[in-house]
Scaffold this active site. Structure first.
Site, PDB file in Angstrom:
ATOM      1  N   ASP A  22      85.681 -36.784  67.964  1.00  0.00           N
ATOM      2  CA  ASP A  22      85.683 -35.337  68.254  1.00  0.00           C
ATOM      3  C   ASP A  22      84.497 -34.703  67.524  1.00  0.00           C
ATOM      4  O   ASP A  22      84.354 -34.851  66.318  1.00  0.00           O
ATOM      5  CB  ASP A  22      87.007 -34.723  67.779  1.00  0.00           C
ATOM      6  N   ASP A 135      84.154 -32.373  74.197  1.00  0.00           N
ATOM      7  CA  ASP A 135      83.654 -32.909  72.922  1.00  0.00           C
ATOM      8  C   ASP A 135      84.573 -33.960  72.320  1.00  0.00           C
ATOM      9  O   ASP A 135      84.519 -34.236  71.123  1.00  0.00           O
ATOM     10  CB  ASP A 135      83.413 -31.769  71.920  1.00  0.00           C
ATOM     11  N   GLU A 136      85.385 -34.592  73.151  1.00  0.00           N
ATOM     12  CA  GLU A 136      86.454 -35.434  72.594  1.00  0.00           C
ATOM     13  C   GLU A 136      86.725 -36.620  73.506  1.00  0.00           C
ATOM     14  O   GLU A 136      86.779 -36.464  74.723  1.00  0.00           O
ATOM     15  CB  GLU A 136      87.674 -34.518  72.547  1.00  0.00           C
TER      16      GLU A 136
HETATM   17  N1  DCP Z   1      86.737 -24.163  72.750  1.00  0.00           N
HETATM   18  C1  DCP Z   1      86.904 -22.946  73.414  1.00  0.00           C
HETATM   19  N2  DCP Z   1      88.035 -22.199  73.189  1.00  0.00           N
HETATM   20  C2  DCP Z   1      88.980 -22.647  72.330  1.00  0.00           C
HETATM   21  C3  DCP Z   1      88.834 -23.893  71.666  1.00  0.00           C
HETATM   22  C4  DCP Z   1      87.677 -24.633  71.898  1.00  0.00           C
HETATM   23  O1  DCP Z   1      86.032 -22.543  74.188  1.00  0.00           O
HETATM   24  N3  DCP Z   1      90.071 -21.901  72.122  1.00  0.00           N
HETATM   25  C5  DCP Z   1      85.484 -24.909  72.964  1.00  0.00           C
HETATM   26  C6  DCP Z   1      84.496 -24.600  71.885  1.00  0.00           C
HETATM   27  C7  DCP Z   1      84.500 -25.810  71.000  1.00  0.00           C
HETATM   28  C8  DCP Z   1      84.851 -26.928  71.987  1.00  0.00           C
HETATM   29  O2  DCP Z   1      85.709 -26.307  72.954  1.00  0.00           O
HETATM   30  O3  DCP Z   1      83.236 -26.031  70.368  1.00  0.00           O
HETATM   31  C9  DCP Z   1      85.544 -28.108  71.360  1.00  0.00           C
HETATM   32  O4  DCP Z   1      86.809 -27.731  70.850  1.00  0.00           O
HETATM   33  P1  DCP Z   1      87.359 -28.242  69.473  1.00  0.00           P
HETATM   34  O5  DCP Z   1      88.799 -27.861  69.418  1.00  0.00           O
HETATM   35  O6  DCP Z   1      87.012 -29.668  69.281  1.00  0.00           O
HETATM   36  O7  DCP Z   1      86.628 -27.331  68.402  1.00  0.00           O
HETATM   37  P2  DCP Z   1      85.211 -27.521  67.728  1.00  0.00           P
HETATM   38  O8  DCP Z   1      84.510 -28.746  68.182  1.00  0.00           O
HETATM   39  O9  DCP Z   1      84.448 -26.252  67.904  1.00  0.00           O
HETATM   40  O10 DCP Z   1      85.573 -27.600  66.199  1.00  0.00           O
HETATM   41  P3  DCP Z   1      86.157 -28.836  65.383  1.00  0.00           P
HETATM   42  O11 DCP Z   1      85.090 -29.177  64.391  1.00  0.00           O
HETATM   43  O12 DCP Z   1      87.384 -28.314  64.729  1.00  0.00           O
HETATM   44  O13 DCP Z   1      86.429 -29.947  66.362  1.00  0.00           O
HETATM   45 MG    MG Z   2      85.523 -30.590  68.209  1.00  0.00          MG
END
Ligand code: DCP
Ligand code: MG
Length: 419
Positions: A22, A135-136
């Protein structure tokens, strides 16, 4: 390590080595790639922060911005209160420039392109990859590595992603998908956690109950009322008590808390159809609004088909009218096309033919009868039951949640979902 396990031993029969990868603050990491000055700064990616805009939400926040309490899905107005925009702070003497951050709008097409680069690396480093969001992904590496060298494999994977693409990934490795997912989250950002087969229970036991798959805030408080506060408490709970309070679901979350998860990592198949729909707050009767939504949804679906290199021969709409009548209409073309303008045109024609006076609760656009470059012809199965999501047609969460492709849809009133 399991006492009976020799160092370097391969996974035992039926046992898997699963990695969950992730990316860290993914959209923010992408923005930093093209704007390195944002490195180390509090950075919020979202919609609705420009002057005159009021509605929008945070897609993600860099870890520096999270220190100010900004988080995904928060209303942009709340984020701006917690972390004012640098631009505003420079002009407003009441604000402290040092305690302000940078805001950038969502740019899905760009994030998708970075995601593709990461995916290529994942496929190079594992035999089975299941992408679950932008991203996962889950990787099954049972046939490539042993428990003794999987940590080195994961470090190398992270280093390759960092040096080739320029973003950080957190990796969790475990014998099951759900344990790997929890593990990837334990040491973020830039994390690496390996949970070997003999350690799954001790890894799960101290975790708060909310970390168990399937336990939301409501279930968590009901469990707490039963003095079940950690995953270990849940794992050890009397199954009859859980059955009494929660039925089968209680037994299921107990299994998850014990790290029991039978699922195999399976790659995604080719989708049979691609669709987008949006709920309409207030059951609006407003054909211009419906037509605007159809155009936006049609464009989103067509873009998605292009990204998947899919051609479609059938274009359809779904119009849900009160109380909950699902009306679907479709038009088939003489041959497969990749033509976003045509998707919009056909969707609007189908709408205009019957629904201009309708009160609408939900509206959607679908392309089906898909074919791919390799000429494999997919079945046309018609419209799926909306209550049963097609697992092969789940869009990256970021995209489904984001307002990036449809800035005209006010958040909270309408949302993009698959159907
Ligand atoms: N995303 C979004 N709305 C949300 C959650 C996530 O648009 N409520 C998008 C933005 C994030 C991406 O999806 O960058 C990936 O989600 P993640 O939950 O993996 O969050 P991040 O990668 O941003 O942070 P982390 O470092 O916690 O994985
Ligand atoms: Mg993420």
């Amino acid at each position: 390590m399991d006492a009976q396990r020799l160092p370097g031993a391969p996974a035992r029969d039926g046992e898997r080595i699963v990695a969950h990868v992730d990316m860290d603050c993914f959209y923010a990491a992408c923005e930093r790639l093209r704007e390195p000055a944002l490195d180390g700064e509090p950075l919020v990616v979202g919609m609705g922060f420009e002057p005159g805009e009021t509605i929008g939400a945070v897609a993600t926040a860099s870890y520096e911005a999270r220190e100010y309490g900004v988080e995904s899905a928060m209303a942009i107005s709340e984020a701006l209160e917690k972390l004012p925009r640098k631009l505003d702070a420079v002009e407003d003497p009441a604000l402290d420039v040092e305690e302000a951050g940078f805001y950038r709008p969502v740019d899905m097409a760009y994030y998708q392109s970075i995601s593709e680069e990461v995916r290529t690396i994942l496929h190079d480093n594992a035999d089975v990859v299941r992408e679950v969001s932008i991203d996962e992904a889950y990787l099954d590496v049972t046939d490539r590595v042993t428990w003794a060298d999987v940590a080195d494999w994961a470090r190398e994977l992270k280093a390759t992603i960092a040096s080739t693409v320029g973003v950080d990934a957190s990796v969790g490795v475990a014998p099951t998908m759900s344990a790997a997912k929890v593990a990837s989250d334990r040491d973020k950002p830039d994390g690496l956690v390996v949970v070997e087969p003999g350690e799954v229970r001790s890894f799960f036991d101290p975790l708060p109950i909310e970390d168990v798959h399937g336990v939301g805030p409501v279930t968590a408080s009901e469990l707490e009322a039963l003095d079940i506060e950690t995953a270990g408490d849940l794992a050890a709970a009397d199954p009859d008590v859980l059955d009494d309070h929660f039925g089968d679901r209680g037994l299921e979350i107990r299994r998850y808390a014990r790290g029991d998860d039978e699922r195999d990592v399976t790659p995604r198949g080719k989708p049979k159809s691609l669709s987008r729909e949006t709920a309409i707050g207030g059951q609006k009767e407003d054909s211009e609004y419906h037509r605007e939504l159809l155009s936006t949804l049609g464009e989103a679906v067509a873009n998605r088909a292009s990204r998947k290199e899919a051609f479609y021969q059938t274009i359809g709409i779904k119009v849900v009218t009160p109380p909950f009548d699902i009306n679907t209409r479709a038009h088939s073309l003489p041959g497969p096309v990749d033509d976003p303008a045509l998707v919009q045109e056909v969707a609007l024609d189908l709408y205009d033919a019957e629904f201009t006076d309708a009160t609408v609760r939900k509206i959607g656009v679908r392309v089906s009868n898909l074919s791919f470059d390799d000429a494999e012809q997919a079945n046309l199965t018609g419209w799926d039951d909306p209550s049963v999501p097609d697992v092969d047609d789940v869009e990256p969460i970021g995209e489904a949640r984001s307002t990036g492709e449809s800035p005209d849809l006010p958040l909270g009133q309408s949302r993009l979902t698959d159907f």
